[in-house]
Enzyme design. Structure first.
Site, mmCIF file in Angstrom:
data_model
loop_
_atom_site.group_PDB
_atom_site.id
_atom_site.type_symbol
_atom_site.label_atom_id
_atom_site.label_comp_id
_atom_site.label_asym_id
_atom_site.label_seq_id
_atom_site.Cartn_x
_atom_site.Cartn_y
_atom_site.Cartn_z
ATOM 1 N N ASN A 186 0.904 -1.124 -0.010
ATOM 2 C CA ASN A 186 0.121 0.026 0.011
ATOM 3 C C ASN A 186 0.832 1.365 -0.040
ATOM 4 O OD1 ASN A 186 -2.510 -1.326 0.051
ATOM 5 N ND2 ASN A 186 -2.052 -1.738 2.372
ATOM 6 N N HIS A 243 3.588 -10.861 -14.219
ATOM 7 C CA HIS A 243 3.616 -10.771 -12.860
ATOM 8 C C HIS A 243 4.607 -10.968 -12.167
ATOM 9 C CE1 HIS A 243 -1.124 -10.628 -12.403
ATOM 10 N NE2 HIS A 243 -0.768 -10.242 -13.574
ATOM 11 N N GLU A 244 4.886 -10.410 -11.016
ATOM 12 C CA GLU A 244 6.115 -10.000 -10.137
ATOM 13 C C GLU A 244 7.278 -9.542 -11.290
ATOM 14 O OE1 GLU A 244 4.416 -13.151 -10.073
ATOM 15 O OE2 GLU A 244 3.211 -12.401 -8.730
ATOM 16 N N HIS A 292 0.219 -19.742 -19.082
ATOM 17 C CA HIS A 292 0.423 -19.196 -17.766
ATOM 18 C C HIS A 292 1.845 -19.832 -17.498
ATOM 19 C CE1 HIS A 292 0.161 -18.995 -13.228
ATOM 20 N NE2 HIS A 292 0.639 -17.841 -13.821
ATOM 21 N N HIS A 293 3.097 -19.192 -17.272
ATOM 22 C CA HIS A 293 4.483 -19.799 -16.953
ATOM 23 C C HIS A 293 4.579 -19.032 -15.616
ATOM 24 C CE1 HIS A 293 5.716 -19.884 -21.432
ATOM 25 N NE2 HIS A 293 4.715 -20.856 -21.196
ATOM 26 N N GLU A 294 4.332 -19.817 -14.581
ATOM 27 C CA GLU A 294 4.569 -19.528 -13.340
ATOM 28 C C GLU A 294 5.921 -20.117 -13.243
ATOM 29 O OE1 GLU A 294 3.845 -17.495 -10.546
ATOM 30 O OE2 GLU A 294 5.801 -18.173 -9.972
ATOM 31 N N GLU A 325 -5.849 -9.650 -6.543
ATOM 32 C CA GLU A 325 -5.902 -10.634 -5.524
ATOM 33 C C GLU A 325 -5.725 -10.483 -4.140
ATOM 34 O OE1 GLU A 325 -2.435 -11.866 -7.806
ATOM 35 O OE2 GLU A 325 -0.880 -11.432 -6.057
HETATM 36 C C1 NOJ Z 1 0.701 -14.342 -8.170
HETATM 37 C C2 NOJ Z 1 0.077 -13.735 -9.225
HETATM 38 O O1 NOJ Z 1 -0.047 -12.432 -9.161
HETATM 39 C C3 NOJ Z 1 -1.113 -14.314 -9.652
HETATM 40 O O2 NOJ Z 1 -1.789 -13.712 -10.448
HETATM 41 C C4 NOJ Z 1 -1.180 -15.759 -9.650
HETATM 42 O O3 NOJ Z 1 -2.176 -16.269 -10.099
HETATM 43 C C5 NOJ Z 1 -0.360 -16.438 -8.691
HETATM 44 N N1 NOJ Z 1 0.912 -15.647 -8.478
HETATM 45 C C6 NOJ Z 1 0.115 -17.730 -9.245
HETATM 46 O O4 NOJ Z 1 0.934 -17.807 -10.302
#
Ligand code: NOJ
Length: 667
Positions: free
Chosen positions: A177, A451-452, A379-381, A476
């Site tokens: 925040n 993301h990140e 999606h590539h986490e 989220e």
């Molecule tokens: C954090 C991401 O911001 C979110 O969108 C995603 O679903 C999760 N990581 C898992 O990858």
């Protein structure tokens, strides 16, 4: 189709050294709004100061670099040459919040030397609404390879101005925040750093074109001095950046406005990036998406295998059907591949980017999606294991391409500020990795939502497939805590100055039926307004299909575009409220979003942006009188009215409220 329109040609006016006095050179912006002076002090250290109109923008501030070894680039310089030129061009974005952008600046290049024969140029581009400058190192004998240990760049403020900031090195990347305090009260903070000066100006300090260098954090160095603090390579290696000449650092940027809204429509960061390097990017298409995502956050599914595994063929088909019926272009599917079982964060497991789980029939689903006129979003986490990802990078993107997936969402969740290999999440290593991913995306014609991420610095101009990023607290956080209602009234003036934000708006079940003791601190028509207020070329409608079906307010999400001709900020105070109007690209349709923080307030504006003499129909999605972000978040009403460019409107926004308006010309 990407087209550069050169409206006014490049005017090159190399001039001899225009020193007013020894070791001092002045330059003004094209309209003389900003005047900047470069100088060398008595120790031969470079510095600069600048004014905006009659007001001090930046007081005398040091420049320079500390290198590993003896020949630091901090003092002992001689000014060997200075040259100016002017540039004025209007270019077209292939997609964006503003179609045509004017890039109009005066440039000053000072060439410095230091014994034995080190050469460094500092280039300033001075616009009427801001300044960019960077260090450049020509190919040379003495400085060929070196290690930067510190960048001495300062932004000395004239007073203890207020700023909205998030902490750097806090272990949670950019997901905080915002806090508003005088600059004397923070330690080290991320950019964009937005400042309300006591002389009435609004400034944002950031950087442009961060490619092969470490990120700039801002350190409060005392005495109103904000100093560049480069993120180290790793926890055990203090080197900030490795450099091989010829080399240019990212631009250091200072954007200026007389109102907070001026910052939002200031495109200096994009202007300081190189033009599109990818050629024909007609395959990069803005759009909207739904996905197997929010259900995992509200306890209605899991990423990992098991009875609640959400990325199963039947469930994904439901989303594909919904997307096709309501005009969405993509369906994001998370949890589709091996790697999610176990503690995957921070490289805890090895993700496999080509191996789907057995209950996810990727062949059938990509066929089915194509038949329905939509595509799957990959999606590539990575769990921040960049090395595991890089090993598979080509095959991972080929897999996307072979299955018709035009977009990939990447992710780098770790535990803290460092990657599993010890490198900092925002250091030079990660900047290089990020570029590798963008390049691979370009090779396989894939758009990227990261993301990140490393923060956005306008690279979407050069690589238009780099469409959007997270890099802030997104939706989220409302599932496992809350974003306070003022969060999104700060974001447009801070995080969003860097570039598109994948916030993922659109929660309709704000009371979160399946989450105990929690609800989203927003109201339904505020969720609609966010499609206009938070710019992103790919916008998600994040809620479950069943929460949208049959709700008349969903029509706004169906109608709202994600590609704009122009953007106008109608009003706004940082952290209080903001109203933005955007014109749909290539049409005379306008969409307006207005949101407030936790305070109920009346908002008024005129429709003076509409074409005079034309009549339009406005559909207004507004909070019901008894709506409230805590007590009754879903109360709303839809009204219609005819408007012209002379019309105005008064809206009451409830606590945590907002309104969305769609305006179409009457035929
Ligand atoms: C954090 C991401 O911001 C979110 O969108 C995603 O679903 C999760 N990581 C898992 O990858």
């Amino acid at each position: 189709m990407y087209r550069i329109t050169l409206i006014i040609a490049f005017i090159l006016a190399m001039t001899a050294c225009s020193k007013k006095q020894d070791n001092q050179v002045n330059i003004s912006s094209p309209g003389e709004q900003i005047k900047l002076t470069f100088y060398l002090d008595e120790n031969g250290q470079p510095g600069y100061f600048a004014n905006y109109k009659e007001k001090m923008l930046i007081d005398s501030s040091a420049l320079g670099l500390v290198l590993n070894g003896e020949n630091s680039l901090d003092r002992g310089f001689h000014l060997t040459n200075s040259a100016t030129n002017s540039f004025d061009e209007t270019w077209e974005q292939p997609w964006g919040e503003e179609r045509f952008i004017r890039n109009h600046y005066n440039e000053l290049r000072v060439s410095l030397t230091k014994d034995p024969d080190d050469k460094m140029d500092i280039v300033f581009r001075v616009y009427d609404n801001g300044i960019g400058f960077r260090y450049e190192f020509p190919a040379q004998e003495t400085l060929q390879k070196f290690e930067i240990m510190d960048e001495l760049t300062e932004f000395r403020m004239s007073d203890d101005h207020n700023a909205w900031w998030i902490p750097a090195y806090g272990g949670n990347r950019y997901e905080y925040n915002f806090t508003k305090t005088p600059i004397s009260e923070f330690d080290r903070v991320h950019t964009p750093l937005t400042i309300e000066a006591t002389n009435g100006l609004y400034l944002a300090i950031h950087e442009a074109a961060l490619t092969d260098y470490s990120s700039m954090v801002i350190k409060n160095a005392g005495d109103h001095v904000l100093k560049c603090d480069l993120v180290p390579w790793s926890t055990t290696n203090p080197v900030k950046s490795y450099v091989t000449t010829p080399f240019q650092t990212p631009w250091r940027t200072i954007q200026v406005g007389e109102t907070p809204g001026d910052l939002i429509t200031n495109y200096l960061i994009l202007n300081l990036n190189e033009p599109n390097k990818l050629g024909d990017v007609s395959w990069v298409k803005p759009g909207k998406y739904v996905g197997v995502w929010w259900q995992m956050f509200i306890n209605r599914g899991t990423w990992s295998q098991g009875p609640k595994h959400a990325a199963n063929t039947k469930n994904v088909k439901k989303y594909i059907d919904f997307a096709a019926k309501h005009g969405f272009s993509g369906v994001l599917v998370e949890g589709w591949n091996y790697g999610w079982d176990g503690n995957w964060m921070g490289g805890g497991t090895k993700f496999n980017f080509t191996k789907p789980y057995p209950d996810y029939d990727v062949e059938e689903l990509s066929r089915y999606a194509k038949e329905k006129g939509v595509y799957l979003i990959g999606h590539h986490e990575t769990g921040a294991d960049t090395e595991n990802y890089e090993e598979q990078l080509d095959s991972a993107f080929k897999f996307l391409h072979d299955h018709g997936m035009k977009v990939v969402k990447t992710g780098y969740v770790e535990n803290g500020d460092t990657l599993p290999n010890g490198c900092y999440h925002h250091g030079q290593y990660f900047a290089r990795h990020f570029q590798n991913v963008i390049d691979m995306g370009a090779k396989y014609k894939t758009m990227i939502i990261a993301h990140e991420p490393i923060k956005a610095t306008g690279k979407r101009r050069t690589y238009p497939n780099m469409v959007s990023r997270e890099g802030a607290r997104g939706q989220e956080y409302n599932a496992f805590g809350n974003n306070p209602p003022n969060h999104l009234t700060i974001i447009p003036f801070t995080r969003s100055l860097a570039g598109p934000f994948d916030y993922t708006p659109g929660v309709f079940d704000l009371k979160l039926k399946s989450v105990e003791n929690n609800q989203v601190w927003s109201t339904l028509t505020r969720e609609l307004a966010l499609y206009v207020v938070i710019y992103a070329p790919m916008e998600m409608a994040c809620d479950l299909p069943e929460n949208y079906e049959g709700n008349p307010a969903f029509k706004f999400i169906e109608d709202v575009p994600t590609d704009w001709e122009t953007t106008r900020v109608l009003n706004g105070e940082i952290g209080e409220y903001v109203t933005i109007a955007r014109q749909q690209r290539g049409t005379d349709n306008w969409f307006i979003g207005t949101i407030t923080n936790e305070k109920k307030r009346d908002i008024s504006f005129t429709f003076n942006f509409l074409t005079p003499g034309k009549t339009y129909k406005a559909t207004i999605y507004r909070n019901s009188d008894d709506a409230d972000y805590l007590e009754n978040p879903t109360g709303y009403k839809i009204e219609e009215m005819e408007v012209t460019s002379d019309s105005s409107i008064d809206l009451t926004l409830v606590r945590g409220g907002g309104a969305a308006i769609a305006v179409y010309p009457v035929e």
